[in-house]
Design a protein around this motif. Sequence first.
Motif, PDB file in Angstrom:
ATOM      1  N   VAL A  86       0.833  -1.201   0.000  1.00  0.00           N
ATOM      2  CA  VAL A  86       0.000   0.000   0.000  1.00  0.00           C
ATOM      3  C   VAL A  86       0.875   1.261   0.000  1.00  0.00           C
ATOM      4  CG1 VAL A  86      -1.667   1.341   1.345  1.00  0.00           C
ATOM      5  CG2 VAL A  86      -1.943  -1.134   1.134  1.00  0.00           C
TER       6      VAL A  86
ATOM      7  N   ASN B 225       3.231   1.611  -3.330  1.00  0.00           N
ATOM      8  CA  ASN B 225       2.495   1.997  -4.531  1.00  0.00           C
ATOM      9  C   ASN B 225       1.583   3.191  -4.297  1.00  0.00           C
ATOM     10  OD1 ASN B 225       3.199  -0.166  -6.639  1.00  0.00           O
ATOM     11  ND2 ASN B 225       2.700  -1.393  -4.841  1.00  0.00           N
ATOM     12  N   GLU B 226       1.717   3.798  -3.105  1.00  0.00           N
ATOM     13  CA  GLU B 226       0.966   5.005  -2.767  1.00  0.00           C
ATOM     14  C   GLU B 226      -0.515   4.859  -3.085  1.00  0.00           C
ATOM     15  OE1 GLU B 226       2.765   8.599  -4.129  1.00  0.00           O
ATOM     16  OE2 GLU B 226       4.762   8.057  -3.388  1.00  0.00           O
ATOM     17  N   ARG B 227      -1.110   3.798  -2.568  1.00  0.00           N
ATOM     18  CA  ARG B 227      -2.536   3.559  -2.780  1.00  0.00           C
ATOM     19  C   ARG B 227      -3.329   4.402  -1.768  1.00  0.00           C
ATOM     20  NH1 ARG B 227      -2.565  -0.258  -6.521  1.00  0.00           N
ATOM     21  NH2 ARG B 227      -0.961  -1.882  -6.510  1.00  0.00           N
TER      22      ARG B 227
ATOM     23  N   HIS C 280      -6.601   2.169  -0.391  1.00  0.00           N
ATOM     24  CA  HIS C 280      -7.169   1.111  -1.212  1.00  0.00           C
ATOM     25  C   HIS C 280      -6.139   0.016  -1.435  1.00  0.00           C
ATOM     26  CE1 HIS C 280      -9.432   4.796  -2.229  1.00  0.00           C
ATOM     27  NE2 HIS C 280     -10.465   3.984  -2.346  1.00  0.00           N
ATOM     28  N   ASP C 281      -6.619  -1.219  -1.584  1.00  0.00           N
ATOM     29  CA  ASP C 281      -5.703  -2.302  -1.919  1.00  0.00           C
ATOM     30  C   ASP C 281      -5.562  -2.394  -3.428  1.00  0.00           C
ATOM     31  OD1 ASP C 281      -7.963  -3.612  -2.897  1.00  0.00           O
ATOM     32  OD2 ASP C 281      -8.157  -4.932  -1.151  1.00  0.00           O
ATOM     33  N   ALA C 282      -4.826  -3.391  -3.907  1.00  0.00           N
ATOM     34  CA  ALA C 282      -4.546  -3.515  -5.340  1.00  0.00           C
ATOM     35  C   ALA C 282      -5.820  -3.729  -6.157  1.00  0.00           C
ATOM     36  CB  ALA C 282      -3.566  -4.658  -5.576  1.00  0.00           C
TER      37      ALA C 282
ATOM     38  N   GLY D 236      -8.616  -2.201  -5.505  1.00  0.00           N
ATOM     39  CA  GLY D 236      -9.449  -1.015  -5.383  1.00  0.00           C
ATOM     40  C   GLY D 236     -10.388  -1.027  -4.195  1.00  0.00           C
TER      41      GLY D 236
END
Length: 333
Positions: free
Chosen positions: A97, A100-102, A127-129, A131
């Motif tokens: 998270v 990847n700066e989610r 958010h996770d990968a 969404g």
Amino acid sequence: MNCNNCSVQSLTFDVRLSGELNRSIIPIAIDHLERQGLEVSLKDYRLRLDEFGAREFLSFCEDLLETDLAEFRINQEDYQPIVNMRHVFDMEWIDEVIQNERIVSHFQPIVDAERKVFAYEMLARFHDADGQVIYPNAIFPAAKSRGRLYALDRVCRMTAVRAAGQLSGEKAFINFIPTSIYSPEFCLRSTIELAQQTGVDPNQLVFEVVESEKVDDLEHLKRILGYYKSRGFQYALDDVGEGYSTAEVLGELKPHFMKLDMKYVFGVAQDAEKQAVALSFLEKAQAAGSTPLAEGIEMEEDFLWLKAQGYELFQGYYFGKPAAAPLAVKAVS
């Protein structure tokens, strides 16, 4: 504290073993790890390993150890019982998270006594990968367990500064964890540079101390806030009414804004005890030269009571919930 804490790099585990049984296991464990091609060092009955090595060590030795005499720490933080180590492994998802700066910023309005938007608090949403939303009450404990609070605080702060570029003159309140900043000049340099690059007026940004992270070193906090002030930024104390409540401390910190915690705001119009706290808080804010802000407004009667006492700024669902864009507050009849 080293700068690696502000980025997501591989964790270093120190495993400290006490007791005759545990220490007798050390040479067996080292032999096993080295046979697996994993690096391990030993000093004073303390094993140092990377995360792969720590996982293998725990799998190999967990059933053999006297766990009450075994501890570990990550990245030179405090030691904790070894039974907590699997939880650190399970929280590995937080690394992705952060890397990847989610993270996105949502905007919650802060209004003046005339209900005009004065500022927005920038609230991080994750958010996770796939969404799916990850709630803050899951994010922050996960980051803390893996020693990632520093990295998380930095990426949240940077995301909020970028989002502040969407505002048209209103201030942006940005939360930060003071214990994640060990050197203001070093740790906040990227924040200053980003504000310059995005054309955000420093006077537009208000950095808000997160009260939930208690600061034991008042001098360190003063250095952080002094650095912000010297660069033209303002700052606020969040949840005042708990830790930074003495007139002496507030006089030293000299915050531009002081927030009254929502637990003293909800129902204040009908609650004599909450009214006493709110009035005492107001006196302290005025004595410190700070603008008083009441957060957690959900009812008209609480807003009107606080306004009548002299509160100047207000925040809460009554005026608007956090939204993905800075929306204007609707007039209330």
